[in-house]
Scaffold this motif. Structure first.
Motif, mmCIF file in Angstrom:
data_model
loop_
_atom_site.group_PDB
_atom_site.id
_atom_site.type_symbol
_atom_site.label_atom_id
_atom_site.label_comp_id
_atom_site.label_asym_id
_atom_site.label_seq_id
_atom_site.Cartn_x
_atom_site.Cartn_y
_atom_site.Cartn_z
ATOM 1 N N GLN A 288 0.830 -1.199 0.000
ATOM 2 C CA GLN A 288 0.000 0.000 0.000
ATOM 3 C C GLN A 288 0.867 1.253 0.000
ATOM 4 N N ILE A 289 0.451 2.241 -0.781
ATOM 5 C CA ILE A 289 1.096 3.548 -0.758
ATOM 6 C C ILE A 289 0.609 4.269 0.497
ATOM 7 N N LEU A 290 1.515 4.580 1.394
ATOM 8 C CA LEU A 290 1.143 5.181 2.675
ATOM 9 C C LEU A 290 1.842 6.514 2.880
ATOM 10 N N ALA A 291 1.139 7.432 3.547
ATOM 11 C CA ALA A 291 1.697 8.744 3.873
ATOM 12 C C ALA A 291 2.302 8.768 5.268
ATOM 13 N N THR A 292 2.209 7.690 5.988
ATOM 14 C CA THR A 292 2.639 7.616 7.383
ATOM 15 C C THR A 292 4.078 8.095 7.566
ATOM 16 N N GLY A 293 4.240 9.129 8.397
ATOM 17 C CA GLY A 293 5.555 9.646 8.718
ATOM 18 C C GLY A 293 6.255 10.379 7.592
ATOM 19 N N LYS A 294 5.542 10.690 6.523
ATOM 20 C CA LYS A 294 6.178 11.293 5.345
ATOM 21 C C LYS A 294 5.774 12.758 5.162
ATOM 22 N N SER A 312 -4.154 11.508 3.781
ATOM 23 C CA SER A 312 -2.770 11.574 4.262
ATOM 24 C C SER A 312 -2.714 11.895 5.744
ATOM 25 N N ASN A 313 -3.544 12.818 6.182
ATOM 26 C CA ASN A 313 -3.577 13.160 7.607
ATOM 27 C C ASN A 313 -4.046 11.984 8.454
ATOM 28 N N ARG A 314 -5.001 11.232 7.962
ATOM 29 C CA ARG A 314 -5.486 10.078 8.708
ATOM 30 C C ARG A 314 -4.435 8.958 8.759
ATOM 31 N N GLN A 315 -3.587 8.911 7.772
ATOM 32 C CA GLN A 315 -2.527 7.903 7.762
ATOM 33 C C GLN A 315 -1.323 8.325 8.608
ATOM 34 N N GLY A 316 -1.364 9.557 9.129
ATOM 35 C CA GLY A 316 -0.283 10.011 10.000
ATOM 36 C C GLY A 316 0.875 10.647 9.274
ATOM 37 N N ALA A 317 0.596 11.465 8.251
ATOM 38 C CA ALA A 317 1.651 12.157 7.528
ATOM 39 C C ALA A 317 2.392 13.117 8.455
ATOM 40 N N GLU A 405 13.099 24.682 -2.727
ATOM 41 C CA GLU A 405 13.075 23.227 -2.557
ATOM 42 C C GLU A 405 12.289 22.884 -1.309
ATOM 43 N N LEU A 406 11.453 21.868 -1.423
ATOM 44 C CA LEU A 406 10.595 21.454 -0.308
ATOM 45 C C LEU A 406 10.752 19.956 -0.078
ATOM 46 N N PRO A 407 10.910 19.510 1.172
ATOM 47 C CA PRO A 407 10.978 18.064 1.438
ATOM 48 C C PRO A 407 9.715 17.366 0.944
ATOM 49 N N ALA A 408 9.893 16.238 0.288
ATOM 50 C CA ALA A 408 8.748 15.493 -0.258
ATOM 51 C C ALA A 408 9.096 14.019 -0.344
ATOM 52 N N ASP A 409 8.512 13.217 0.535
ATOM 53 C CA ASP A 409 8.695 11.766 0.496
ATOM 54 C C ASP A 409 7.594 11.080 -0.308
ATOM 55 N N LEU A 410 6.462 11.779 -0.461
ATOM 56 C CA LEU A 410 5.330 11.249 -1.224
ATOM 57 C C LEU A 410 4.703 12.407 -1.987
ATOM 58 N N VAL A 411 4.621 12.287 -3.299
ATOM 59 C CA VAL A 411 4.034 13.318 -4.146
ATOM 60 C C VAL A 411 2.815 12.723 -4.841
ATOM 61 N N LEU A 412 1.693 13.417 -4.771
ATOM 62 C CA LEU A 412 0.438 12.932 -5.338
ATOM 63 C C LEU A 412 -0.075 13.919 -6.377
ATOM 64 N N PHE A 413 -0.313 13.423 -7.601
ATOM 65 C CA PHE A 413 -0.837 14.246 -8.682
ATOM 66 C C PHE A 413 -2.369 14.224 -8.631
ATOM 67 N N ALA A 414 -2.962 15.399 -8.411
ATOM 68 C CA ALA A 414 -4.424 15.523 -8.376
ATOM 69 C C ALA A 414 -4.836 16.696 -9.254
ATOM 70 N N MET A 415 -4.438 16.624 -10.514
ATOM 71 C CA MET A 415 -4.609 17.752 -11.429
ATOM 72 C C MET A 415 -5.759 17.552 -12.411
#
Length: 494
Positions: A288-294, A312-317, A405-415
């Motif tokens: 599973q693609i997870l946002a946890t801790g990212k 993402s917030n519910r997964q604990g980003a 530059e911004l830290p990004a461990d998970l990038v989601l395209f919603a365009m």
């Protein structure tokens, strides 16, 4: 309508919701429908305005003043019947529709509009609670067979209307469950899937058949969730059925081909959201693609982007940032300029309220590799929007020296989405419009009919990415067109 002086006496009342911090611990719905008394007071605010612009603002043309007045007077059963006369699934729209009807409300010119969506929500929930929503099997059958391809809101509305007209309807769905974007795009905290399931049971009792895990044609893109185990050719359907309705979605997502796009951790929103919906449904996933801790970055400021934020917030980003290419809208629209049309203004969703950094007029230039093939940061830049004197259109240009530059461990395209992904249109030989959707008109003789005999198209597959309420409208209108094609005339509402 309602109480003559109600709009002067009562203020607009928002539906109660669970505290933001508390609701982040689960995926259940957190918005409560109004009590009977609260809904009655809100119905009383409906003005005797003469021309109900709310009805024209609503894609399904809900008879809004009538059911507002009925709720005010406590006649809930008739209010439900009135609501159902134009909308097959008000429990969907009462939860996820952005309510263009409220933007068109006459009271919205200089006051808060009537809480139309909250009243709709209360009506349908009461209808289910009281047992008033029951199967409506046809009085007689026609012997005509119709195949509906796609079990999203357009397909469901089309199938239900045709079934009630007496036709033998079979719905083909490539995923393992019915619902389309309702099932695998919208998170459960906005729409619990039990609402879909009980409608499906109602439709089965009305004679509609569902065949899930069946793909018509072939996939040429990611789709929502290809759980199909069986293939059916268009030739088979055209031989076995008297009419075919193409009601699939516009599932081809808009991509962002910048350096680093192929890094692990960069995904389409529709790779991310369906997985969580499947987990909530009790499914087991290998990965599973997870946002946890990212550090999560969502690119795109619409509803899909908002859903990525909430999930993402519910997964604990660790953090959630949402970028939008366009400039920040004004907090308040110019009502004298825009009413009764849908206004351009800043919209803050419940997911944004739960925690999210938002930024506008930002372009993504590239993604940074962590040295192991995964994304570790996003490099963006500020944009300036100016009107082109020659064309009058707004054009963007990068602000010099604004790169960051911004830290990004998970990038989601919603365009957004651009066109259907399945090769169903090509396999049927259906002509496309300039945007790659099925070409079919919506008025006059032969509306919703394609260039292929007895093949019709409706919903996002015909009009492109749109709202659930537009899908329901098109499904209903397509059903009437098919009924007229099969029987010579139709009593179905358009």
């Amino acid at each position: 309508m309602g109480k003559v002086t109600g709009f002067l006496e009562f203020q607009r009342l928002q539906e109660a919701s669970e505290d933001a911090k508390t609701r982040l611990g689960h995926y259940r719905e957190f918005v409560l429908h109004l009590t009977d008394e609260e809904a009655s007071r809100q119905g009383a605010r409906c003005m005797d305005c003469g021309i109900p612009f709310c009805q024209t603002g609503c894609p399904v043309n809900n008879i809004i003043p009538d059911w507002n007045d009925l709720v005010y007077r406590g006649n809930w059963k008739l209010a439900l019947d009135t609501l159902h006369s134009t909308n097959n699934f008000p429990e969907f729209t009462g939860r996820v529709c952005p309510a263009p009807c409220e933007a068109s409300c006459t009271l919205n010119i200089n006051n808060d509009p009537v809480g139309i969506k909250s009243i709709e929500h209360a009506i349908i929930d009461k209808g289910w609670e009281e047992g008033w929503v029951v199967p409506q099997p046809p009085a007689k059958v026609t012997g005509k067979r119709v195949a509906v391809i796609g079990a999203g809101p357009a397909g469901l509305a089309c199938a239900q209307q045709l079934g009630r007209a007496g036709h033998e309807v079979t719905v083909f769905e490539k995923n393992d469950r019915v619902g389309g974007l309702l099932r695998y795009g919208i998170p459960d905290f906005k729409l619990e899937k039990s609402h879909i399931d009980r409608r499906v049971e109602q439709m089965k009792a009305e004679g509609v058949r569902f065949r899930t895990g069946v793909l018509v044609g072939e996939l040429d893109g990611p789709g929502i969730n290809d759980g199909s185990k069986e293939r059916v050719s268009p030739a088979e359907l055209l031989e076995q059925f008297d009419a075919v309705a193409l009601t699939g979605g516009a599932e081809q997502p808009r991509d962002l081909p910048v350096p680093g796009r192929a890094l692990r951790g960069v995904h389409f929103a529709m790779e991310f959201l369906p997985q969580q919906n499947k987990i909530v449904a009790g499914d087991k996933l290998k990965e599973q693609i997870l946002a946890t801790g990212k550090h999560v970055v969502v690119i795109g400021g619409g509803d899909t982007g908002s859903d990525c934020v909430g999930t993402s917030n519910r997964q604990g980003a660790r953090s959630v940032t949402q970028f939008e290419l366009m400039p920040q809208p004004p907090e308040q629209e110019n009502k004298l300029l825009t009413w009764p049309n849908w206004p351009y203004k800043l919209r803050t969703s419940s997911s944004h309220e739960e925690g999210c950094a938002r930024d506008w007029a930002v372009t993504t230039k590239r993604f940074v590799d962590d040295g192991k093939g995964r994304v570790k940061a996003l490099v963006g830049a500020r944009l300036e929007w100016k009107k082109d004197e020659a064309t009058g259109q707004m054009k963007m240009s990068e602000v010099p020296g604004s790169e960051f530059e911004l830290p990004a461990d998970l990038v989601l395209f919603a365009m957004g989405f651009v066109s259907p992904v399945a090769k169903v249109l090509e396999s049927f030989g259906v002509e496309k419009d300039g945007r790659g959707n099925a070409k079919a008109t919506t008025d006059g003789e032969g509306c919703y009919a394609t260039n292929v005999g007895k093949v019709f198209a409706a919903g996002d597959m015909r009009r492109g990415q749109s709202l659930v309420v537009w899908a329901i409208r098109e499904g209903r209108q397509c059903a009437r067109a098919i009924d007229e094609f099969l029987m010579g005339s139709s009593t179905l509402p358009r």
